[in-house]
Design an enzyme around this catalytic site. Structure first.
Site, mmCIF file in Angstrom:
data_model
loop_
_atom_site.group_PDB
_atom_site.id
_atom_site.type_symbol
_atom_site.label_atom_id
_atom_site.label_comp_id
_atom_site.label_asym_id
_atom_site.label_seq_id
_atom_site.Cartn_x
_atom_site.Cartn_y
_atom_site.Cartn_z
ATOM 1 C CD GLN A 132 -2.760 -1.067 -0.161
ATOM 2 O OE1 GLN A 132 -3.476 -0.121 -0.479
ATOM 3 N NE2 GLN A 132 -2.607 -2.118 -0.947
ATOM 4 C CG HIS A 190 -1.303 2.346 -3.990
ATOM 5 N ND1 HIS A 190 -1.663 2.147 -5.302
ATOM 6 C CD2 HIS A 190 -1.732 1.259 -3.321
ATOM 7 C CE1 HIS A 190 -2.284 0.995 -5.424
ATOM 8 N NE2 HIS A 190 -2.343 0.434 -4.234
ATOM 9 C CD GLU A 198 -8.589 1.166 0.063
ATOM 10 O OE1 GLU A 198 -8.926 1.177 -1.134
ATOM 11 O OE2 GLU A 198 -7.531 1.687 0.470
ATOM 12 C CG HIS A 199 -6.991 -2.842 1.202
ATOM 13 N ND1 HIS A 199 -6.459 -1.631 0.803
ATOM 14 C CD2 HIS A 199 -7.658 -3.343 0.136
ATOM 15 C CE1 HIS A 199 -6.791 -1.410 -0.463
ATOM 16 N NE2 HIS A 199 -7.526 -2.425 -0.896
ATOM 17 C CG ASP A 203 -4.989 -4.132 -4.912
ATOM 18 O OD1 ASP A 203 -6.047 -3.755 -4.371
ATOM 19 O OD2 ASP A 203 -3.879 -3.648 -4.620
ATOM 20 C CG HIS A 244 -51.248 14.634 1.389
ATOM 21 N ND1 HIS A 244 -50.895 15.844 0.859
ATOM 22 C CD2 HIS A 244 -50.190 13.801 1.195
ATOM 23 C CE1 HIS A 244 -49.668 15.758 0.360
ATOM 24 N NE2 HIS A 244 -49.202 14.532 0.561
#
Length: 437
Positions: free
Chosen positions: A267, A270, A335-336, A369, A428
């Site tokens: 990670q 990235h 996230e992961h 991934d 109504h």
């Protein structure tokens, strides 16, 4: 040179504040970027193709005579697929097959067939599920070219039944990524335009003479793309505004430390804002992971990016036990989430918030991934507390079915009228009472 990654201990009195400092990420929108995106969107809405052409020439150095010249014929997509080396084509096809199989199963299990039921008086209630008509997917281009993103965004849309998927991908100076084009062919993308940036988002949202307006835009992009997606939400649907990538590893100290170090790298490479955190109850194991980080880093082509990410946003966290590790994981809502332990399911049962969970030491995040099957478009920045991975359900919408019988109208009409009078909405009430005998 050793990586200066922060080390935290849950027994420290100020542990929570230290952890909060690690997690802090100011996703504050850059006003200049937001205003630039707003100007581009307004221009594209007003001038359509002409504006898109001008921005494409300015930002991507492509001087086209018309938008039609920026559309890639489907024959070219399939030619790219045919031209791949056999091993790479097989890998891409296998990954696509696995992603498709997972999302087809997801469609079955997530109530995609709708439902109805009939009450005693004959009133029928239910839900109808229908796909979005047209979807736009944004795929990064240039240096960041991700064929896996094509598969993860386009395949669930097609499985959901979306009639037309339109892909936009910037090709700076006209350089196309053949693997991205091949992925588009495999995923069943219908049309591909070589445009990018906020102008591509605007073209998809508003439509132009050449590019049809879509109903939803999905896929990652740079800060301008994110700002544009945020601004067009409401005109079209969007998937999410994604932050930097994250990995959280819960380890009981039984996994090879080299494996865990590399998972943290996966990670961190990235970008400098990515976040990699290890939580473990074994202090000696944490030291072995630190030693492995220092030893393996020099062999990484993106070592400076990894070093910056680990130094600024990474952490090695010592906890009392795995129970506490799970509690902290729920607070982080990563996230992961890798649970690298002898009995991962035991700990997975305690997890409430995570984008994706990777159970056991052989489940590296990198498999998710590319080819495991579940979607890799995941909630970041603690949004896993309230949102989910991209899925078939993101490309469908649900319509309520209400078929009231004459007998049902007698009961429901009196209830509705009473509540309507209470709200001061006379029409109504009258509308319901007209149906009463």
């Amino acid at each position: 040179m050793p990586v200066q990654i922060r080390k935290l201990d849950s027994t420290d009195p100020d542990f929570r504040s230290q952890l909060s400092a690690v997690l802090a990420f100011e996703a504050a929108e850059d006003e200049a970027i937001d205003q630039a995106a707003a100007r581009i969107l307004a221009d594209v809405k007003a001038r359509g193709d002409s504006a898109v052409l001008e921005y494409t020439k300015r930002f991507d150095r492509l001087d086209a005579t018309g938008i039609a010249a920026l559309e890639i014929p489907r024959a070219e997509l399939h030619a790219a697929l045919e031209g791949l080396p056999p091993a790479r084509r097989t890998a891409l096809q296998t990954a696509a097959d696995r992603v498709r199989a997972y999302h087809e199963r997801q469609k079955q299990e997530c109530g995609s067939d709708g439902f109805t039921y009939t009450e005693a008086d004959g009133t029928v209630l239910g839900q109808k599920v229908t796909p979005v008509d047209r979807v736009g997917i944004y795929v990064p281009g240039g240096k960041a070219a991700y064929p896996s993103s094509v598969l993860m965004n386009a395949i669930p849309a097609k499985v959901a039944g979306v009639q037309e998927v339109i892909m936009v991908v910037p090709t700076p100076s006209g350089v196309k990524n053949e693997l991205v084009l091949a992925a588009a062919a495999i995923a069943g993308v219908d049309r591909v335009f070589t445009i990018g940036g906020a102008q591509a988002v605007g073209a998809l949202a508003f439509g132009t003479d050449t590019i049809p307006a879509v109903d939803k835009i999905v896929g990652p992009g740079n800060a301008y793309v994110a700002a544009a997606k945020r601004r067009v939400f409401g005109i079209v649907g969007i998937d999410m505004i994604a932050g930097p990538s994250e990995i959280l590893v819960l380890c009981d100290g039984t996994t090879d430390p080299d494996w865990v170090a590399m998972d943290l790298f996966s990670q961190a490479e990235h970008d400098e804002l990515a976040q990699s955190i290890l939580i473990c109850p074994d202090a000696g194991y944490i030291e072995r992971v630190q030693a492995s980080i220092d030893r393996q880093l020099e062999s990484m082509p993106r070592k400076e990016v990894i070093r910056t990410s680990l130094t600024n946003r990474g952490a090695l966290v010592k906890v009392r036990d795995m129970e506490e590790a799970c509690d902290i994981a729920n607070m982080i809502a990563a996230e992961h989430l890798e649970i690298s332990a002898d009995n991962p399911r035991q700990w997975a049962d305690r997890i409430r918030h995570a984008g994706a969970m990777f159970l056991g030491r052989f489940s590296s995040e990198s498999l998710g991934d590319y080819c495991a099957g579940p979607n890799h478009v995941l909630p970041t920045s603690r949004t896993a507390r309230f949102s989910s991975p991209l899925g078939v359900y993101d490309f469908q919408k649900r319509s309520s079915i209400i078929h009231v019988s004459e007998a049902g109208a007698q009961t429901l009409g009196r209830i509705a009228a009473e509540l309507a009078y209470g709200e001061g909405l006379q029409a109504h009430a009258a509308s319901a009472e007209y149906r009463l005998k």
